[in-house]
Design an enzyme around this catalytic site. Structure first.
Site, PDB file in Angstrom:
ATOM      1  N   ILE A 174      -5.315   6.373  -5.510  1.00  0.00           N
ATOM      2  CA  ILE A 174      -4.372   6.634  -6.601  1.00  0.00           C
ATOM      3  C   ILE A 174      -5.022   6.459  -7.981  1.00  0.00           C
ATOM      4  O   ILE A 174      -4.537   6.986  -8.976  1.00  0.00           O
ATOM      5  CB  ILE A 174      -3.134   5.699  -6.454  1.00  0.00           C
ATOM      6  CG1 ILE A 174      -1.910   6.293  -7.129  1.00  0.00           C
ATOM      7  CG2 ILE A 174      -3.418   4.295  -6.957  1.00  0.00           C
ATOM      8  CD1 ILE A 174      -0.607   5.575  -6.758  1.00  0.00           C
ATOM      9  N   GLY A 182     -13.134  -8.067  -4.754  1.00  0.00           N
ATOM     10  CA  GLY A 182     -12.300  -7.018  -5.339  1.00  0.00           C
ATOM     11  C   GLY A 182     -11.253  -6.443  -4.416  1.00  0.00           C
ATOM     12  O   GLY A 182     -10.593  -5.461  -4.763  1.00  0.00           O
ATOM     13  N   ASN A 194     -14.518  -3.810   0.525  1.00  0.00           N
ATOM     14  CA  ASN A 194     -14.411  -5.092  -0.177  1.00  0.00           C
ATOM     15  C   ASN A 194     -13.710  -6.100   0.734  1.00  0.00           C
ATOM     16  O   ASN A 194     -12.665  -5.783   1.296  1.00  0.00           O
ATOM     17  CB  ASN A 194     -13.599  -4.919  -1.462  1.00  0.00           C
ATOM     18  CG  ASN A 194     -14.261  -3.965  -2.444  1.00  0.00           C
ATOM     19  OD1 ASN A 194     -15.484  -3.944  -2.563  1.00  0.00           O
ATOM     20  ND2 ASN A 194     -13.465  -3.166  -3.137  1.00  0.00           N
ATOM     21  N   HIS A 228      -9.994  -1.017   4.497  1.00  0.00           N
ATOM     22  CA  HIS A 228     -10.183   0.380   4.127  1.00  0.00           C
ATOM     23  C   HIS A 228     -11.597   0.545   3.612  1.00  0.00           C
ATOM     24  O   HIS A 228     -12.174  -0.371   3.029  1.00  0.00           O
ATOM     25  CB  HIS A 228      -9.178   0.811   3.049  1.00  0.00           C
ATOM     26  CG  HIS A 228      -9.079  -0.136   1.907  1.00  0.00           C
ATOM     27  ND1 HIS A 228      -8.361  -1.316   1.971  1.00  0.00           N
ATOM     28  CD2 HIS A 228      -9.654  -0.109   0.678  1.00  0.00           C
ATOM     29  CE1 HIS A 228      -8.473  -1.956   0.831  1.00  0.00           C
ATOM     30  NE2 HIS A 228      -9.261  -1.254   0.031  1.00  0.00           N
ATOM     31  N   HIS A 240     -13.788   2.595   1.026  1.00  0.00           N
ATOM     32  CA  HIS A 240     -13.801   3.504  -0.115  1.00  0.00           C
ATOM     33  C   HIS A 240     -14.887   4.545   0.135  1.00  0.00           C
ATOM     34  O   HIS A 240     -16.028   4.195   0.457  1.00  0.00           O
ATOM     35  CB  HIS A 240     -14.156   2.765  -1.415  1.00  0.00           C
ATOM     36  CG  HIS A 240     -13.126   1.790  -1.871  1.00  0.00           C
ATOM     37  ND1 HIS A 240     -12.217   2.065  -2.866  1.00  0.00           N
ATOM     38  CD2 HIS A 240     -12.859   0.516  -1.478  1.00  0.00           C
ATOM     39  CE1 HIS A 240     -11.438   1.021  -3.073  1.00  0.00           C
ATOM     40  NE2 HIS A 240     -11.809   0.057  -2.236  1.00  0.00           N
TER      41      HIS A 240
HETATM   42  P1  AMP Z   1      -9.437  -2.659  -2.841  1.00  0.00           P
HETATM   43  O1  AMP Z   1      -9.316  -3.137  -4.265  1.00  0.00           O
HETATM   44  O2  AMP Z   1     -10.822  -2.557  -2.306  1.00  0.00           O
HETATM   45  O3  AMP Z   1      -8.498  -3.409  -1.936  1.00  0.00           O
HETATM   46  O4  AMP Z   1      -8.946  -1.138  -2.890  1.00  0.00           O
HETATM   47  C1  AMP Z   1      -7.593  -0.806  -2.942  1.00  0.00           C
HETATM   48  C2  AMP Z   1      -7.519   0.592  -3.470  1.00  0.00           C
HETATM   49  O5  AMP Z   1      -6.235   1.108  -3.190  1.00  0.00           O
HETATM   50  C3  AMP Z   1      -7.727   0.711  -4.991  1.00  0.00           C
HETATM   51  O6  AMP Z   1      -8.844   1.551  -5.264  1.00  0.00           O
HETATM   52  C4  AMP Z   1      -6.411   1.311  -5.481  1.00  0.00           C
HETATM   53  O7  AMP Z   1      -6.583   2.235  -6.521  1.00  0.00           O
HETATM   54  C5  AMP Z   1      -5.872   1.961  -4.222  1.00  0.00           C
HETATM   55  N1  AMP Z   1      -4.420   2.090  -4.165  1.00  0.00           N
HETATM   56  C6  AMP Z   1      -3.491   1.173  -4.504  1.00  0.00           C
HETATM   57  N2  AMP Z   1      -2.253   1.648  -4.280  1.00  0.00           N
HETATM   58  C7  AMP Z   1      -2.403   2.905  -3.781  1.00  0.00           C
HETATM   59  C8  AMP Z   1      -1.498   3.926  -3.366  1.00  0.00           C
HETATM   60  N3  AMP Z   1      -0.163   3.751  -3.405  1.00  0.00           N
HETATM   61  N4  AMP Z   1      -2.018   5.095  -2.924  1.00  0.00           N
HETATM   62  C9  AMP Z   1      -3.356   5.280  -2.896  1.00  0.00           C
HETATM   63  N5  AMP Z   1      -4.250   4.355  -3.264  1.00  0.00           N
HETATM   64  C10 AMP Z   1      -3.793   3.192  -3.711  1.00  0.00           C
END
Ligand code: AMP
Ligand code: ZN
Length: 113
Positions: A30, A92, A86, A99, A101
Site C-alpha cells: 500500500i 521494522g 523483517n 511476508h 517484501h
Molecule cells: P513490515 O513493516 O515489514 O511488517 O511490512 C509491512 C508492509 O505492509 C509495509 O510495507 C506496509 O506498507 C504494508 N501494508 C500495510 N497495510 C497494508 C495494506 N492494507 N495493504 C497492503 N500493504 C499494506
C-alpha cells in the site's frame, strides 16, 4: 484473529492481488518503496520468522520461488531485485504475519537503513 494480512487473504479487507495459489498470496504494498513493491505471504498465519517450524521450510522455499516468478513476469530478473523479510519491531516488522517484501524497478542501495 485480529490480523490485517489474514483479513486480506480472506477478502475481508481489499488489496490488489497479483498472485495466489493454494499456499501463498502476493499483493501490492500500500506504500510502495520501489516501482515494483509486492508482499508475498503464506495463507497460513505465522506471526514472525521466529515462529517458523522445520515443517515450514517448503513453504518458505515456495515464497522464494514466487519472488523469482514475479521478477520474470515483471521482466526485471536480469537487472535485479530484492527480497526482504523483517523479523520483529527492531528490524521494522509492523504487520505480524510473515511476508516477503519483493522490491524492484530501481537501483537498490546497500546497506539498507
Ligand atoms: P513490515 O513493516 O515489514 O511488517 O511490512 C509491512 C508492509 O505492509 C509495509 O510495507 C506496509 O506498507 C504494508 N501494508 C500495510 N497495510 C497494508 C495494506 N492494507 N495493504 C497492503 N500493504 C499494506
Ligand atoms: Zn495473519
Amino acid at each position: 484473529m485480529d490480523c490485517l494480512f489474514c483479513k486480506i487473504i480472506k477478502g475481508e479487507i481489499p488489496a490488489k492481488l497479483i498472485y495466489q495459489d493454494d499456499k501463498v498470496v502476493a499483493i501490492d504494498d500500500i506504500n510502495p518503496q520501489a516501482p515494483h513493491h509486492k508482499l508475498i505471504m503464506p495463507k497460513k498465519h505465522i506471526a514472525t520468522l521466529n515462529d517458523l517450524a522445520t515443517a515450514d521450510n517448503e513453504l518458505i522455499g515456495h515464497m522464494v520461488q514466487v519472488a523469482k516468478k514475479l521478477a520474470k513476469d515483471f521482466n526485471i530478473a536480469e537487472e535485479g531485485y530484492r527480497v526482504v523479510m523483517n523479523c520483529n519491531a527492531g528490524a521494522g516488522q509492523s504487520v505480524f504475519h510473515i511476508h516477503m517484501h519483493f522490491l524492484g524497478g530501481r537501483p537498490m542501495m546497500w546497506p539498507p537503513g
